[in-house]
Design a protein around this motif. Structure first.
Motif, PDB file in Angstrom:
ATOM      1  N   GLY A 163     -32.540  -4.480  33.803  1.00  0.00           N
ATOM      2  CA  GLY A 163     -31.240  -4.190  33.213  1.00  0.00           C
ATOM      3  C   GLY A 163     -30.207  -5.281  33.412  1.00  0.00           C
ATOM      4  O   GLY A 163     -29.005  -5.027  33.351  1.00  0.00           O
ATOM      5  N   ASP A 164     -30.675  -6.511  33.626  1.00  0.00           N
ATOM      6  CA  ASP A 164     -29.755  -7.602  33.969  1.00  0.00           C
ATOM      7  C   ASP A 164     -29.335  -8.377  32.717  1.00  0.00           C
ATOM      8  O   ASP A 164     -29.653  -9.553  32.560  1.00  0.00           O
ATOM      9  CB  ASP A 164     -30.432  -8.529  34.982  1.00  0.00           C
ATOM     10  N   LEU A 165     -28.624  -7.722  31.830  1.00  0.00           N
ATOM     11  CA  LEU A 165     -28.267  -8.307  30.537  1.00  0.00           C
ATOM     12  C   LEU A 165     -27.406  -9.557  30.677  1.00  0.00           C
ATOM     13  O   LEU A 165     -27.621 -10.563  30.007  1.00  0.00           O
ATOM     14  CB  LEU A 165     -27.553  -7.258  29.683  1.00  0.00           C
ATOM     15  N   LYS A 166     -26.414  -9.499  31.558  1.00  0.00           N
ATOM     16  CA  LYS A 166     -25.476 -10.618  31.696  1.00  0.00           C
ATOM     17  C   LYS A 166     -26.195 -11.905  32.111  1.00  0.00           C
ATOM     18  O   LYS A 166     -25.937 -12.983  31.563  1.00  0.00           O
ATOM     19  CB  LYS A 166     -24.390 -10.268  32.705  1.00  0.00           C
ATOM     20  N   ARG A 212     -26.457 -15.418  29.897  1.00  0.00           N
ATOM     21  CA  ARG A 212     -25.934 -16.667  30.450  1.00  0.00           C
ATOM     22  C   ARG A 212     -27.031 -17.725  30.509  1.00  0.00           C
ATOM     23  O   ARG A 212     -26.824 -18.877  30.134  1.00  0.00           O
ATOM     24  CB  ARG A 212     -25.361 -16.421  31.850  1.00  0.00           C
ATOM     25  N   ARG A 213     -28.216 -17.324  30.967  1.00  0.00           N
ATOM     26  CA  ARG A 213     -29.300 -18.294  31.109  1.00  0.00           C
ATOM     27  C   ARG A 213     -29.772 -18.812  29.741  1.00  0.00           C
ATOM     28  O   ARG A 213     -30.082 -19.997  29.598  1.00  0.00           O
ATOM     29  CB  ARG A 213     -30.458 -17.656  31.876  1.00  0.00           C
ATOM     30  N   THR A 254     -37.339 -15.027  39.374  1.00  0.00           N
ATOM     31  CA  THR A 254     -37.580 -14.586  37.997  1.00  0.00           C
ATOM     32  C   THR A 254     -36.765 -15.410  37.011  1.00  0.00           C
ATOM     33  O   THR A 254     -37.279 -15.848  35.970  1.00  0.00           O
ATOM     34  CB  THR A 254     -37.252 -13.092  37.841  1.00  0.00           C
ATOM     35  N   LEU A 255     -35.503 -15.634  37.323  1.00  0.00           N
ATOM     36  CA  LEU A 255     -34.680 -16.465  36.436  1.00  0.00           C
ATOM     37  C   LEU A 255     -35.232 -17.889  36.356  1.00  0.00           C
ATOM     38  O   LEU A 255     -35.225 -18.516  35.291  1.00  0.00           O
ATOM     39  CB  LEU A 255     -33.234 -16.494  36.933  1.00  0.00           C
ATOM     40  N   SER A 256     -35.692 -18.402  37.485  1.00  0.00           N
ATOM     41  CA  SER A 256     -36.270 -19.752  37.510  1.00  0.00           C
ATOM     42  C   SER A 256     -37.524 -19.822  36.651  1.00  0.00           C
ATOM     43  O   SER A 256     -37.685 -20.739  35.827  1.00  0.00           O
ATOM     44  CB  SER A 256     -36.589 -20.145  38.950  1.00  0.00           C
TER      45      SER A 256
END
Length: 419
Positions: free
Chosen positions: A270-273, A277-278, A243-245
Motif C-alpha cells: 500500500g505504499d503508493l507515495k 516518487r521513485r 524493495t525500492l532498490s
C-alpha cells in the motif's frame, strides 16, 4: 498443550533446517557451537528462520547461567536484576544472556550491558529482524560477531513441516496423519520462508480437523488454513529500502518482469507515495534524454494513480513501470549535474562573466554588466559563439551524450551548429 512451533523446536544442529552457509559442516557458527566456547553474537534475519532455535542450542553447550529477555517488553530494571546476580554462586561461571529483538532496546538500555560484555561477565547472544548496523549501538557491534540468517527456501520449510508431522504422529496423536504431499508443499510455498508461520498453519490444519476419522490434509484444507502469503513490509525496515532498490535496479536493467514483481510487493504494502516518487526519479535518472517524453507520460500516470488510489492505481503504475523498463536508458543528465555539483563543492569555479550578469538596472553599464553580451536570436541559426562558463573552468565538460538515438541527434545538431 504447547504451540506446535515450540513442540517441534530442534534441540540439536542436525534438525535445524536451512542456514547451511553458517551451520553447515566446517562453517564458522557450527564450529563455535561445537567448541563450546561461546562469544558475543548477533543473529540477524527474517522471522521464522531459526535464530531463537540456534540460540537455545548454544545455551545447552555452555555451563553459564542462562537468562532470556525479549527487548519488546523488557526494561532497564530487568537488565539490572541480571547484573545484580553477577558474582553470586548462581552465576559463578558467568552469564549467557539471550536478548531477542534487541532493536527495541534504546541506546541507554544497550549501553547498560556494555561494561559487563567487555569484561566477560555477560556473554550476549542477541537477535534482530532489522539491519544491526542501523539499530544496534556501535560499541556492541564491535564486540560481537554478526551472523545473517537467510530466508528459508520452500524445500527447507517443507523439510521442517514433514519433521513436525512425524513428531505429532509419534509424540502427540500416536497415529498416522493422512496428507497429500501437494498440500504440505502448498503450505511451505505460501509461508514466504517463515517456518514458524508454516508450522502455525499446519497446526490449524491438523487440530481443527483431527477428530474427523476420515480426515486427510489435502490441498483444499491447506488453502483454507493459509489465507495469504507471509509477506511483510515495514516502512522503516530493511525490506522497505531493499524493495525500492530492487524495483529501481530492475527497471534500470530493463527486466520488465522483475520490475513488475517488485511493484507488486510495493502495491501489496500500500505504499503508493513511495512508488510514485521513485517512478518520477527513474524517468529522469535512468531513462532521461534517451526518451525525453518518458517523464511527461510517467508524470501523467503518477497523477492518475494518486487520484485513483488503490486498488485501481495498480493499473497506471504497471503501465508506467512497463514503459520505463522497456525504454532506452541514459544517465547522462544525472552524471552531468552531479559532476557540476562536485565542482561547486570542491573547486574554485570562478565568477560569472560580466557579459552574462544582470543588466536590468540603472548603473549596470557603469559596472560593465551585460555590455558585451551577444543576443543569439540576432544571428543566423539563433547561435553566436561566446563564453558562458567562468574563466577558471572555461573548458570544463559536464555533459557527455549517451549512446542512444535521441542524444546522438542532439549531439549532431550541436556539432553542426557550432561548426
Amino acid at each position: 498443550m504447547k504451540p506446535l512451533a515450540d513442540l517441534v523446536r530442534p534441540t540439536n544442529l542436525e534438525d535445524v533446517v536451512g542456514q547451511q552457509h553458517i551451520l553447515g559442516q566446517g562453517k564458522l557458527l557450527s564450529k563455535i557451537i561445537k567448541s563450546s566456547h561461546v562469544t558475543n553474537m548477533i543473529f540477524y534475519g527474517p522471522p521464522g528462520t531459526g535464530k531463537t532455535t540456534v540460540a537455545n542450542i548454544i545455551a545447552k553447550t555452555t555451563d553459564k547461567k542462562l537468562y532470556k529477555l525479549n527487548a519488546t517488553d523488557a526494561s532497564l530494571k530487568d537488565i539490572k536484576n541480571i547484573i545484580n546476580d553477577l558474582g553470586t554462586l548462581l552465576t559463578n561461571k558467568g552469564v549467557l544472556l539471550y536478548l531477542d529483538e534487541i532493536q527495541n532496546f534504546n541506546k541507554k538500555q544497550q549501553q547498560s550491558l556494555l561494561k559487563y560484555i567487555e569484561n566477560g561477565d555477560i556473554t550476549l547472544i542477541s537477535s534482530t529482524t532489522e539491519n544491526p548496523y542501523f539499530t544496534i549501538f556501535h560499541a556492541i557491534l564491535s564486540r560481537s560477531t554478526i551472523f545473517e540468517f537467510k530466508k528459508l527456501t520452500n524445500v527447507d520449510v517443507y523439510k521442517g513441516l514433514i519433521r513436525a508431522i512425524e513428531i505429532v504422529e509419534n509424540k502427540v496423536l500416536n497415529k498416522n496423519i493422512d496428507y497429500d504431499d501437494d498440500a504440505i508443499k502448498y503450505i511451505a510455498n505460501i509461508s514466504n520462508g517463515d517456518l514458524r508461520r508454516a508450522l502455525n498453519d499446519l497446526e490449524i490444519a491438523i487440530y481443527s480437523n483431527i477428530r474427523n476419522e476420515a480426515f486427510k490434509l489435502d490441498i483444499n484444507i491447506a488453502k483454507e488454513c493459509t489465507q495469504s502469503t507471509g509477506f511483510s513490509f515495514d516502512k522503516f525496515s530493511d525490506s522497505y529500502y531493499d524493495t525500492l532498490s530492487a524495483f529501481q535496479k530492475s527497471i534500470r536493467g530493463s527486466d520488465v518482469d522483475a520490475a513488475i514483481h517488485y511493484l507488486a510487493r510495493l502495491v501489496q504494502a500500500g505504499d503508493l507515495k513511495s512508488i510514485c516518487r521513485r517512478l518520477l526519479v527513474i524517468a529522469s535518472e535512468d531513462i532521461g534524454l534517451a526518451y525525453p517524453n518518458a517523464i511527461t507520460i510517467v508524470n501523467s500516470l503518477v497523477e492518475a494513480s494518486l487520484k485513483l488510489g488503490f486498488p485501481e492505481a495498480r493499473i497506471p503504475l504497471a503501465q508506467a513501470v512497463i514503459l520505463l523498463a522497456s525504454s532506452p536508458k541514459s544517465n547522462s543528465a544525472i552524471k552531468a549535474i552531479d559532476k557540476a555539483l562536485s565542482d561547486i563543492k570542491t573547486s574554485n569555479f570562478g565568477d560569472i562573466p560580466n557579459h552574462l550578469k544582470d543588466a536590468h538596472y540603472k548603473g549596470a553599464s557603469k559596472l560593465n554588466r551585460g555590455t558585451e553580451y551577444l543576443y543569439p536570436h540576432n544571428y543566423a541559426n539563433n547561435y553566436v559563439k561566446q563564453q558562458y562558463l567562468p574563466d577558471e573552468i572555461v573548458n570544463k565538460k559536464y555533459y557527455e551524450a549517451g549512446n542512444n538515438s535521441t542524444e546522438k541527434k542532439f549531439k549532431d545538431f550541436l556539432s553542426k551548429l557550432k561548426s
